[in-house]
Design a protein around this motif. Structure first.
Motif, PDB file in Angstrom:
ATOM      1  N   ASP A  61       0.805  -1.226   0.000  1.00 59.21           N
ATOM      2  CA  ASP A  61       0.000   0.000   0.000  1.00 59.21           C
ATOM      3  C   ASP A  61       0.835   1.271   0.000  1.00 59.21           C
ATOM      4  OD1 ASP A  61      -2.177  -1.579  -0.044  1.00 59.21           O
ATOM      5  OD2 ASP A  61      -2.742  -1.261   2.060  1.00 59.21           O
ATOM      6  N   ASN A  62       2.121   1.152   0.330  1.00 63.92           N
ATOM      7  CA  ASN A  62       3.011   2.319   0.292  1.00 63.92           C
ATOM      8  C   ASN A  62       3.876   2.331  -0.957  1.00 63.92           C
ATOM      9  OD1 ASN A  62       2.165   3.207   2.879  1.00 63.92           O
ATOM     10  ND2 ASN A  62       3.436   1.585   3.779  1.00 63.92           N
ATOM     11  N   ALA A  63       3.464   1.545  -1.949  1.00 67.18           N
ATOM     12  CA  ALA A  63       4.212   1.411  -3.201  1.00 67.18           C
ATOM     13  C   ALA A  63       5.568   0.751  -2.993  1.00 67.18           C
ATOM     14  CB  ALA A  63       4.350   2.753  -3.943  1.00 67.18           C
ATOM     15  N   GLY A  64       5.737   0.083  -1.871  1.00 65.40           N
ATOM     16  CA  GLY A  64       6.956  -0.705  -1.648  1.00 65.40           C
ATOM     17  C   GLY A  64       6.911  -1.964  -2.499  1.00 65.40           C
ATOM     18  N   LEU A  65       8.080  -2.467  -2.846  1.00 67.77           N
ATOM     19  CA  LEU A  65       8.148  -3.668  -3.692  1.00 67.77           C
ATOM     20  C   LEU A  65       8.335  -4.904  -2.802  1.00 67.77           C
ATOM     21  CD1 LEU A  65       8.248  -4.719  -6.645  1.00 67.77           C
ATOM     22  CD2 LEU A  65      10.741  -4.567  -6.473  1.00 67.77           C
ATOM     23  N   ILE A  66       7.364  -5.811  -2.868  1.00 64.95           N
ATOM     24  CA  ILE A  66       7.459  -7.047  -2.084  1.00 64.95           C
ATOM     25  C   ILE A  66       8.234  -8.062  -2.920  1.00 64.95           C
ATOM     26  CG2 ILE A  66       6.166  -8.818  -0.833  1.00 64.95           C
ATOM     27  CD1 ILE A  66       3.743  -6.831  -0.965  1.00 64.95           C
ATOM     28  N   ILE A  67       9.284  -8.602  -2.306  1.00 71.67           N
ATOM     29  CA  ILE A  67      10.131  -9.533  -3.049  1.00 71.67           C
ATOM     30  C   ILE A  67      10.273 -10.843  -2.283  1.00 71.67           C
ATOM     31  CG2 ILE A  67      11.454  -7.756  -4.259  1.00 71.67           C
ATOM     32  CD1 ILE A  67      13.702  -8.189  -2.179  1.00 71.67           C
ATOM     33  N   LYS A  68      10.517 -11.901  -3.028  1.00 72.41           N
ATOM     34  CA  LYS A  68      10.792 -13.205  -2.418  1.00 72.41           C
ATOM     35  C   LYS A  68      12.251 -13.537  -2.696  1.00 72.41           C
ATOM     36  CE  LYS A  68       8.725 -17.714  -1.981  1.00 72.41           C
ATOM     37  NZ  LYS A  68       7.610 -18.554  -2.340  1.00 72.41           N
ATOM     38  N   LEU A  69      12.982 -13.738  -1.630  1.00 71.64           N
ATOM     39  CA  LEU A  69      14.410 -14.021  -1.762  1.00 71.64           C
ATOM     40  C   LEU A  69      14.645 -15.479  -2.127  1.00 71.64           C
ATOM     41  CD1 LEU A  69      15.467 -12.079   1.445  1.00 71.64           C
ATOM     42  CD2 LEU A  69      15.861 -11.331  -0.898  1.00 71.64           C
ATOM     43  N   LYS A  70      15.869 -15.790  -2.497  1.00 73.20           N
ATOM     44  CA  LYS A  70      16.235 -17.162  -2.881  1.00 73.20           C
ATOM     45  C   LYS A  70      15.956 -18.158  -1.759  1.00 73.20           C
ATOM     46  CE  LYS A  70      18.226 -16.912  -6.966  1.00 73.20           C
ATOM     47  NZ  LYS A  70      18.072 -17.835  -8.039  1.00 73.20           N
ATOM     48  N   ASN A  71      16.077 -17.684  -0.493  1.00 67.46           N
ATOM     49  CA  ASN A  71      15.857 -18.594   0.646  1.00 67.46           C
ATOM     50  C   ASN A  71      14.372 -18.734   0.998  1.00 67.46           C
ATOM     51  OD1 ASN A  71      15.163 -16.235   1.906  1.00 67.46           O
ATOM     52  ND2 ASN A  71      16.954 -16.133   3.243  1.00 67.46           N
ATOM     53  N   GLY A  72      13.503 -18.156   0.148  1.00 71.93           N
ATOM     54  CA  GLY A  72      12.067 -18.316   0.346  1.00 71.93           C
ATOM     55  C   GLY A  72      11.438 -17.235   1.215  1.00 71.93           C
ATOM     56  N   LYS A  73      12.270 -16.430   1.874  1.00 74.44           N
ATOM     57  CA  LYS A  73      11.715 -15.375   2.736  1.00 74.44           C
ATOM     58  C   LYS A  73      11.224 -14.205   1.893  1.00 74.44           C
ATOM     59  CE  LYS A  73      14.201 -16.318   6.964  1.00 74.44           C
ATOM     60  NZ  LYS A  73      15.389 -16.089   7.732  1.00 74.44           N
ATOM     61  N   THR A  74      10.193 -13.514   2.396  1.00 74.42           N
ATOM     62  CA  THR A  74       9.741 -12.319   1.695  1.00 74.42           C
ATOM     63  C   THR A  74      10.122 -11.083   2.502  1.00 74.42           C
ATOM     64  OG1 THR A  74       7.573 -12.334   2.731  1.00 74.42           O
ATOM     65  CG2 THR A  74       7.758 -13.464   0.623  1.00 74.42           C
ATOM     66  N   ARG A  75      10.311  -9.995   1.788  1.00 74.90           N
ATOM     67  CA  ARG A  75      10.532  -8.705   2.440  1.00 74.90           C
ATOM     68  C   ARG A  75      10.122  -7.602   1.479  1.00 74.90           C
ATOM     69  NH1 ARG A  75      16.867  -7.241   2.355  1.00 74.90           N
ATOM     70  NH2 ARG A  75      15.903  -5.198   2.612  1.00 74.90           N
ATOM     71  N   THR A  76      10.127  -6.375   1.966  1.00 80.16           N
ATOM     72  CA  THR A  76       9.654  -5.262   1.142  1.00 80.16           C
ATOM     73  C   THR A  76      10.747  -4.220   0.982  1.00 80.16           C
ATOM     74  OG1 THR A  76       7.430  -5.623   1.967  1.00 80.16           O
ATOM     75  CG2 THR A  76       7.843  -3.507   0.911  1.00 80.16           C
ATOM     76  N   LEU A  77      11.007  -3.843  -0.254  1.00 82.16           N
ATOM     77  CA  LEU A  77      11.956  -2.758  -0.513  1.00 82.16           C
ATOM     78  C   LEU A  77      11.160  -1.463  -0.566  1.00 82.16           C
ATOM     79  CD1 LEU A  77      14.051  -4.360  -3.451  1.00 82.16           C
ATOM     80  CD2 LEU A  77      14.534  -4.436  -0.984  1.00 82.16           C
ATOM     81  N   SER A  78      11.614  -0.445   0.169  1.00 80.65           N
ATOM     82  CA  SER A  78      10.861   0.812   0.156  1.00 80.65           C
ATOM     83  C   SER A  78      11.529   1.867  -0.723  1.00 80.65           C
ATOM     84  CB  SER A  78      10.675   1.345   1.567  1.00 80.65           C
ATOM     85  OG  SER A  78      11.924   1.462   2.193  1.00 80.65           O
ATOM     86  N   THR A  79      12.812   1.679  -0.976  1.00 83.28           N
ATOM     87  CA  THR A  79      13.498   2.633  -1.838  1.00 83.28           C
ATOM     88  C   THR A  79      14.673   1.924  -2.490  1.00 83.28           C
ATOM     89  OG1 THR A  79      14.537   4.816  -1.907  1.00 83.28           O
ATOM     90  CG2 THR A  79      14.996   3.481   0.027  1.00 83.28           C
ATOM     91  N   GLY A  80      15.382   2.629  -3.347  1.00 85.18           N
ATOM     92  CA  GLY A  80      16.536   2.018  -4.005  1.00 85.18           C
ATOM     93  C   GLY A  80      16.253   1.742  -5.466  1.00 85.18           C
ATOM     94  N   GLU A  81      17.042   0.856  -6.020  1.00 87.38           N
ATOM     95  CA  GLU A  81      16.907   0.582  -7.448  1.00 87.38           C
ATOM     96  C   GLU A  81      17.094  -0.906  -7.686  1.00 87.38           C
ATOM     97  OE1 GLU A  81      17.873   3.497 -10.803  1.00 87.38           O
ATOM     98  OE2 GLU A  81      19.674   2.301 -10.496  1.00 87.38           O
ATOM     99  N   ILE A  82      16.320  -1.432  -8.607  1.00 82.74           N
ATOM    100  CA  ILE A  82      16.441  -2.848  -8.940  1.00 82.74           C
ATOM    101  C   ILE A  82      16.795  -3.001 -10.416  1.00 82.74           C
ATOM    102  CG2 ILE A  82      14.788  -3.620  -7.195  1.00 82.74           C
ATOM    103  CD1 ILE A  82      12.771  -3.886  -9.583  1.00 82.74           C
ATOM    104  N   SER A  83      17.346  -4.151 -10.769  1.00 85.19           N
ATOM    105  CA  SER A  83      17.528  -4.486 -12.187  1.00 85.19           C
ATOM    106  C   SER A  83      16.687  -5.711 -12.467  1.00 85.19           C
ATOM    107  CB  SER A  83      18.988  -4.824 -12.492  1.00 85.19           C
ATOM    108  OG  SER A  83      19.812  -3.774 -12.113  1.00 85.19           O
ATOM    109  N   ILE A  84      16.147  -5.774 -13.660  1.00 84.68           N
ATOM    110  CA  ILE A  84      15.363  -6.952 -14.047  1.00 84.68           C
ATOM    111  C   ILE A  84      16.303  -7.908 -14.747  1.00 84.68           C
ATOM    112  CG2 ILE A  84      13.437  -7.776 -15.447  1.00 84.68           C
ATOM    113  CD1 ILE A  84      12.214  -4.961 -15.070  1.00 84.68           C
ATOM    114  N   LYS A  85      16.264  -9.180 -14.295  1.00 81.36           N
ATOM    115  CA  LYS A  85      17.135 -10.177 -14.937  1.00 81.36           C
ATOM    116  C   LYS A  85      16.507 -10.624 -16.258  1.00 81.36           C
ATOM    117  CE  LYS A  85      19.116 -13.454 -12.645  1.00 81.36           C
ATOM    118  NZ  LYS A  85      19.109 -14.642 -11.750  1.00 81.36           N
ATOM    119  N   ILE A  86      17.336 -10.706 -17.260  1.00 80.27           N
ATOM    120  CA  ILE A  86      16.793 -11.104 -18.573  1.00 80.27           C
ATOM    121  C   ILE A  86      16.974 -12.600 -18.770  1.00 80.27           C
ATOM    122  CG2 ILE A  86      16.918 -10.707 -21.047  1.00 80.27           C
ATOM    123  CD1 ILE A  86      18.103  -7.915 -20.261  1.00 80.27           C
TER     124      ILE A  86
END
Ligand code: BTN
Length: 240
Positions: A215-240
């Motif tokens: 709801d705060n436009a944070g990005l919810i991500i699932k890590l390789k170890n299966g855990k989820t967390r939310t990024l609130s700022t920063g920059e990501i790259s999309i893997k091709i």
């Protein structure tokens, strides 16, 4: 009179940076909602201290100065601004842009627009005094510097650049003022949801899958170890 009719517009042929010009005007006592539009920037500024390539007459570079009534009205303003840009591009140019978290606008896999929001604080009142929403759009730019040539692109549209800038600022202004919900649109037009991404934290690159937007436009991500967390700022790259 529509709310949008009172937006003051300053048009410049060339300036170092419309965001810097906005700060100068604020320092000199400007207190009107103002849109500064330039056909060229000689020192365009990007996020994370980068520069923003702003050649003359092939793109449009503008800063919208907004005076928030309260901090709540500008929560998520960068994501809201991305939605305004995407909606206006859809309506005026008939294209379907995508939003790369947080607020880059992509078309056909290339970045066509960047957004840099900066708060100008009134330190004495301990409050945000103004928000500068700086937006740069590549409209017909063809040749980009080497360092961005693989990711940058253009709208390739014959849209009037000035019209585009004014429409986007008006859309954003109305969106803030009527507290328009924008997250559904943001999610529907996300370039990243469901994709494998990388992000850098404390100098270490990490892999994850983008699984949601909160709801705060944070990005919810699932890590390789299966855990989820939310990024609130920063920059990501999309893997091709
Ligand atoms: C980014 O992609 O990193 C953000 C780029 C923001 C560029 C715009 S162009 C108008 C305004 N003036 C600036 O100097 N920067 C913003």
């Amino acid at each position: 009179m529509k709310n949008s009719d009172i937006l003051k517009v300053i048009r410049l042929q060339s300036v170092d940076s419309t965001n810097l010009e906005a700060k100068r005007l604020l320092q000199n006592g400007l207190y009107d909602q103002t849109l500064i539009i330039a056909n060229e920037q000689t020192a365009g500024r990007g996020r994370l201290g980068r520069s923003f390539y702003s050649p003359k007459n092939t793109g449009i570079y503008f800063s919208y100065i907004y005076f928030p009534k309260d901090n709540q009205s500008i929560v998520n303003i960068t994501a809201r601004a991305a939605v305004s840009v995407a909606k206006v591009l859809e309506n005026l140019c008939g294209i379907s842009p995508e939003i790369k978290w947080v607020n880059d606008i992509y078309l056909n896999g290339k970045k066509v627009c960047g957004i840099l929001c900066e708060a100008v604080n009134d330190v004495s009142a301990n409050a945000i005094n103004a928000i500068i929403v700086g937006i740069g759009i590549n409209i017909t730019t063809e040749a980009f510097p080497d360092e961005i040539s693989s990711i940058a692109g253009s709208l390739n549209s014959d849209i009037n650049p000035q019209t585009l800038a004014v429409e986007i600022a008006e859309n954003l202004k109305n969106s803030i003022e009527i507290s328009e919900s924008f997250l559904e649109y943001y999610k529907r037009h996300s370039l990243v949801l469901g994709k494998s991404i990388t992000f850098i934290e404390n100098g270490v690159s990490q892999e994850a899958t983008a699984i949601g937007i909160d709801d705060n436009a944070g990005l919810i991500i699932k890590l390789k170890n299966g855990k989820t967390r939310t990024l609130s700022t920063g920059e990501i790259s999309i893997k091709i």
